[in-house]
Design a protein around this motif. Structure first.
Motif, mmCIF file in Angstrom:
data_model
loop_
_atom_site.group_PDB
_atom_site.id
_atom_site.type_symbol
_atom_site.label_atom_id
_atom_site.label_comp_id
_atom_site.label_asym_id
_atom_site.label_seq_id
_atom_site.Cartn_x
_atom_site.Cartn_y
_atom_site.Cartn_z
ATOM 1 N N VAL A 304 7.709 -0.711 9.880
ATOM 2 C CA VAL A 304 7.803 -2.085 9.514
ATOM 3 C C VAL A 304 8.772 -2.586 9.651
ATOM 4 O O VAL A 304 9.219 -3.979 9.808
ATOM 5 C CB VAL A 304 8.068 -1.665 7.192
ATOM 6 C CG1 VAL A 304 9.059 -0.911 7.549
ATOM 7 C CG2 VAL A 304 7.978 -2.934 6.944
ATOM 8 N N GLU A 309 4.401 -7.436 9.411
ATOM 9 C CA GLU A 309 3.201 -6.709 8.179
ATOM 10 C C GLU A 309 4.256 -5.564 6.998
ATOM 11 O O GLU A 309 5.463 -4.786 7.352
ATOM 12 C CB GLU A 309 2.429 -5.763 9.112
ATOM 13 C CG GLU A 309 1.588 -6.936 9.501
ATOM 14 C CD GLU A 309 0.288 -6.184 10.014
ATOM 15 O OE1 GLU A 309 0.423 -5.127 9.818
ATOM 16 O OE2 GLU A 309 -0.834 -6.358 10.687
ATOM 17 N N THR A 310 4.382 -6.557 5.794
ATOM 18 C CA THR A 310 4.741 -5.218 4.768
ATOM 19 C C THR A 310 4.367 -4.491 4.564
ATOM 20 O O THR A 310 3.177 -3.922 5.240
ATOM 21 C CB THR A 310 5.400 -5.871 4.196
ATOM 22 O OG1 THR A 310 3.936 -6.535 3.314
ATOM 23 C CG2 THR A 310 5.987 -7.583 3.745
ATOM 24 N N TRP A 313 3.314 -2.519 -1.995
ATOM 25 C CA TRP A 313 4.335 -2.506 -2.703
ATOM 26 C C TRP A 313 4.220 -1.542 -3.559
ATOM 27 O O TRP A 313 5.711 -0.769 -3.837
ATOM 28 C CB TRP A 313 3.796 -3.656 -4.276
ATOM 29 C CG TRP A 313 2.371 -3.323 -5.100
ATOM 30 C CD1 TRP A 313 1.147 -3.670 -4.746
ATOM 31 C CD2 TRP A 313 3.168 -2.507 -6.046
ATOM 32 N NE1 TRP A 313 0.526 -2.831 -6.202
ATOM 33 C CE2 TRP A 313 1.494 -2.278 -6.681
ATOM 34 C CE3 TRP A 313 3.985 -1.234 -6.954
ATOM 35 C CZ2 TRP A 313 0.792 -1.147 -7.330
ATOM 36 C CZ3 TRP A 313 3.296 -0.863 -7.361
ATOM 37 C CH2 TRP A 313 2.635 -0.893 -8.468
ATOM 38 N N SER A 348 10.915 -4.082 2.289
ATOM 39 C CA SER A 348 9.918 -4.366 2.878
ATOM 40 C C SER A 348 9.429 -5.025 1.115
ATOM 41 O O SER A 348 8.919 -6.764 1.097
ATOM 42 C CB SER A 348 8.919 -3.480 2.837
ATOM 43 O OG SER A 348 7.454 -4.088 2.798
ATOM 44 N N ASN A 349 9.623 -4.905 0.216
ATOM 45 C CA ASN A 349 9.410 -4.896 -1.788
ATOM 46 C C ASN A 349 9.837 -6.191 -1.158
ATOM 47 O O ASN A 349 9.848 -7.839 -1.575
ATOM 48 C CB ASN A 349 9.579 -4.184 -2.275
ATOM 49 C CG ASN A 349 8.339 -3.373 -2.305
ATOM 50 O OD1 ASN A 349 7.440 -3.133 -1.562
ATOM 51 N ND2 ASN A 349 8.411 -2.280 -3.138
ATOM 52 N N SER A 351 10.785 -8.373 0.738
ATOM 53 C CA SER A 351 10.603 -9.388 1.613
ATOM 54 C C SER A 351 9.575 -10.701 0.799
ATOM 55 O O SER A 351 9.651 -11.844 0.602
ATOM 56 C CB SER A 351 9.610 -9.234 2.356
ATOM 57 O OG SER A 351 8.440 -8.817 2.556
ATOM 58 N N TYR A 352 9.448 -9.930 -0.472
ATOM 59 C CA TYR A 352 8.299 -11.055 -1.343
ATOM 60 C C TYR A 352 9.061 -12.033 -2.263
ATOM 61 O O TYR A 352 8.861 -13.042 -2.607
ATOM 62 C CB TYR A 352 7.783 -10.686 -2.464
ATOM 63 C CG TYR A 352 6.446 -9.393 -1.562
ATOM 64 C CD1 TYR A 352 5.323 -9.531 -1.255
ATOM 65 C CD2 TYR A 352 6.504 -8.477 -1.735
ATOM 66 C CE1 TYR A 352 4.711 -9.033 -0.992
ATOM 67 C CE2 TYR A 352 5.651 -7.409 -1.346
ATOM 68 C CZ TYR A 352 4.094 -7.891 -0.622
ATOM 69 O OH TYR A 352 3.384 -6.599 -0.451
ATOM 70 N N ILE A 359 11.785 -9.672 7.571
ATOM 71 C CA ILE A 359 12.046 -8.611 6.718
ATOM 72 C C ILE A 359 12.733 -7.258 7.551
ATOM 73 O O ILE A 359 12.748 -6.403 7.475
ATOM 74 C CB ILE A 359 10.254 -8.412 6.969
ATOM 75 C CG1 ILE A 359 9.239 -6.810 6.105
ATOM 76 C CG2 ILE A 359 9.997 -8.326 8.597
ATOM 77 C CD1 ILE A 359 8.303 -6.830 6.227
#
Length: 464
Positions: A304, A309-310, A313, A348-349, A351-352, A359
Motif C-alpha cells: 500500500v 491501491e488501498t 477497510w 489507507s482507510n 485516504s477515503y 496515499i
C-alpha cells in the motif's frame, strides 16, 4: 606519599588494557548480535512462506493448525523457556534495572535467546500475528550480557548496547537503534558509554550489510504533502492512530497485570487452553481477511505504501485484533512490525476522507501515529519510519503526527506498553532486586567500580 613512577605506569597500562577490553567486548558482541538478527530474519521469512503455502492450499486448515500451534508453543514456553513470552523488550528493560546477576539471567541468557528465536519462528509457522524485531532485542541483550557475564557491573550497559544493536540490525536502521536506546531503553544517554554503544550498533549494522546488502526495509518512498490543506490529515492521523494504539496498549497491560475473579483464575490456571482459544480467534480473523492478517504484515504495508491501491477497510481493525490476541496468548513474538502494518491500514482507510492527498503520505503518517500511540516513544517512531522508507521530506509532518499520537494515547493508557509490561518482571524479582536511584544505574552503565551490593550474586538488601 608519592606513588613510584613504575607503579603509575603499571596502573596506567592496566587502565588502558581494561578500556581496550571493554571496546573489544562491545564490538564482538555487536558482530554476533548482527549475525543473530540476520539469521532470525531469514528463518522468519522462510516460516511465513511455508505458512502462506499451507494457508493457500488449505484455507480452513488454519482453524486447526493455529489453535494447536498456539497451545503447543505456550506449553513449551512455560515449561522450558519461562520469561521468553511476548515481545522481549519489557524483559530487556527489566533486566537492565535489576541488581543481581542471577535475577538478570532469568530474563536475558543464551538459553532464553535460543528459545525465543525458535518459538518466534514456530509462531510464524502457525500464523500468529507477531514480528521478529522485539525478540531480536531480547536476543541481542542476552548475547551481550553473556559475552560480558564475567563482569556483572557492566551488564546494564551491555544489555542496553545489545538491545540497540538488535533494533539496528533487524531493520537496518542505525539511527533508530541509537534513538531507541535513549528514549525507550534507558531514558538517558551517558557520554562515557555512548561511544561503546554506537560501536556495537555499527558492528551489528556492518554484519547485517555484509549478509543482507544495503537495503531499505520498506523500500524508498518519495511521498510528501503537496498542499497546505493536506496537513489537516496530520492531525487526524495523529488522533486516530494514537487512540487505536492506546487501546491496543491498554489491552496488553490489562492482560499482563492479570484479572481478578473467575476470568483471571481461568487464564492463570489454564494458559495452554487460553492460548488455543486465542489461536482460534486469530485463525477466524485470517479466514475473514483471506489470510492478510497472519504474520508480520510487512507485505501489506509495503504494497500500500508503493501503490495507489488501498487495503480493505477491515484490515486495520482485524490486524490489530489478531496482534492483540497473539500477544496476550503468551506466545514469544513482538508487535513492532505488525504495529506498522496496522498503521498502514489506518492511513489507507483515511485516504477515503482525503482523496487528493497522496496515499503514500497517509500511510507513513498512519504508521508513525499508531506506533507512537503503542509505545509512546514519538522520536523513535518518526526516526525509524523515516529510515525504513528513506523519506526525509516527511520528517516534520511525521514529528507532528507522533507528538499528537503520544498525547492522545496517554488519555487511554498512562504509560508506554514496554515499560508498563516491564513492571511485572521487576515485581517478580522482589522489592529489593531493582536498582534504586540514578546514581547506581549510572555507575553500572559507565563500568565504574561497583560496591559490595552490586558485586554480590544475589538480591541486595538495600541501595544507597
Amino acid at each position: 606519599m608519592l606513588i613510584p613512577k613504575r607503579h603509575r605506569r603499571r596502573r596506567l597500562l592496566r587502565l588502558h588494557s581494561q578500556r581496550l577490553q571493554r571496546r573489544v567486548i562491545f564490538v564482538i558482541g555487536g558482530l554476533v548480535v548482527g549475525a543473530a538478527a540476520v539469521g532470525l530474519a531469514l528463518a522468519a521469512d522462510q516460516a511465513q512462506a511455508l505458512f502462506h503455502s499451507f494457508q493457500t492450499e488449505f484455507p480452513y486448515g488454519v482453524l486447526l493448525l493455529t489453535p494447536l500451534g498456539f497451545a503447543a508453543i505456550v506449553y513449551a514456553t512455560n515449561t522450558y523457556f519461562p520469561n521468553s513470552q511476548g515481545s522481549g523488550i519489557p524483559q530487556a528493560i527489566a533486566a537492565r534495572a535489576l541488581r543481581a546477576p542471577r535475577d538478570r539471567r532469568k530474563l536475558v541468557s543464551i538459553r532464553i535467546a535460543i528459545g525465543k528465536s525458535i518459538l518466534t519462528i514456530a509462531g510464524l509457522l502457525c500464523g500468529a500475528s507477531i514480528g521478529r524485531e522485539g525478540p531480536t532485542v531480547q536476543v541481542g541483550a542476552s548475547i551481550m550480557a553473556a559475552i560480558g557475564g564475567y563482569s556483572p557491573r557492566r551488564q546494564p550497559g551491555l544489555i542496553l548496547a545489545g538491545s540497540c544493536a538488535g533494533i539496528a540490525a533487524a531493520f537496518n536502521t542505525p539511527m533508530a537503534g541509537i534513538v531507541f536506546g535513549i528514549e525507550e531503553m534507558s531514558r538517558s544517554f551517558e557520554s562515557r558509554t555512548s561511544g561503546l554503544i554506537i560501536g556495537a550498533i555499527v558492528a551489528a549494522g556492518m554484519t547485517s550489510l555484509a549478509l543482507f546488502g544495503n537495503y531499505t526495509y520498506f523500500g524508498s518512498s518519495s511521498a510528501h504533502l503537496p498542499h497546505l490543506v493536506d496537513w489537516v490529515a496530520v492531525g487526524i492521523c495523529g488522533v486516530v492512530g494514537g487512540l487505536m494504539g492506546g487501546i491496543f496498549s491498554r489491552v496488553l497491560v490489562l492482560f499482563g497485570a492479570g484479572f481478578r475473579g473467575r476470568f483471571g483464575q481461568i487464564i492463570k490456571s489454564r494458559p495452554v487452553l487460553f492460548a488455543a482459544a486465542c489461536g482460534l480467534l486469530v485463525a477466524l480473523c485470517g479466514v475473514l481477511t483471506h489470510g492478510s492478517v497472519y504474520g508480520t504484515g510487512y507485505e501489506q504495508a509495503r504494497e500500500v505504501l508503493h501503490s495507489r491501491e488501498t487495503l480493505s477497510w477491515y484490515f486495520a481493525p482485524l490486524k490489530l485484533l489478531a496482534t492483540a490476541l497473539s500477544s496476550i496468548s503468551g506466545l514469544p513474538g513482538g508487535f513492532f512490525a505488525p504495529s506498522l502494518s496496522v498503521g498502514a491500514g489506518i492511513g489507507s482507510n483515511l485516504s477515503y476522507f482525503f482523496p487528493d492527498t497522496p496515499i503514500g503520505a497517509l500511510v507513513l503518517l498512519g504508521m508513525v501515529a499508531y506506533f507512537a500511540g503503542v509505545v509512546q516513544a514519538p522520536i523513535t517512531a518518526f526516526v525509524i519510519v523515516a529510515e525504513m522508507t528513506d523519506n526525509h521530506g516527511m520528517l516534520v509532518p511525521l514529528m507532528l503526527a507522533a507528538l499528537i499520537a503520544r498525547s492522545t494515547s496517554r488519555l487511554v493508557c498512562k504509560e508506554g506498553v514496554y515499560h508498563a509490561l516491564s513492571h511485572k518482571f521487576l515485581a517478580e524479582a522482589g522489592p529489593d532486586a531493582p536498582l534504586r536511584g540514578s546514581r547506581d544505574d549510572k555507575k553500572l552503565d559507565d563500568g565504574a567500580e561497583a560496591g559490595p551490593d552490586e558485586k554480590r550474586d544475589g538480591p541486595s538488601s538495600s541501595a544507597s
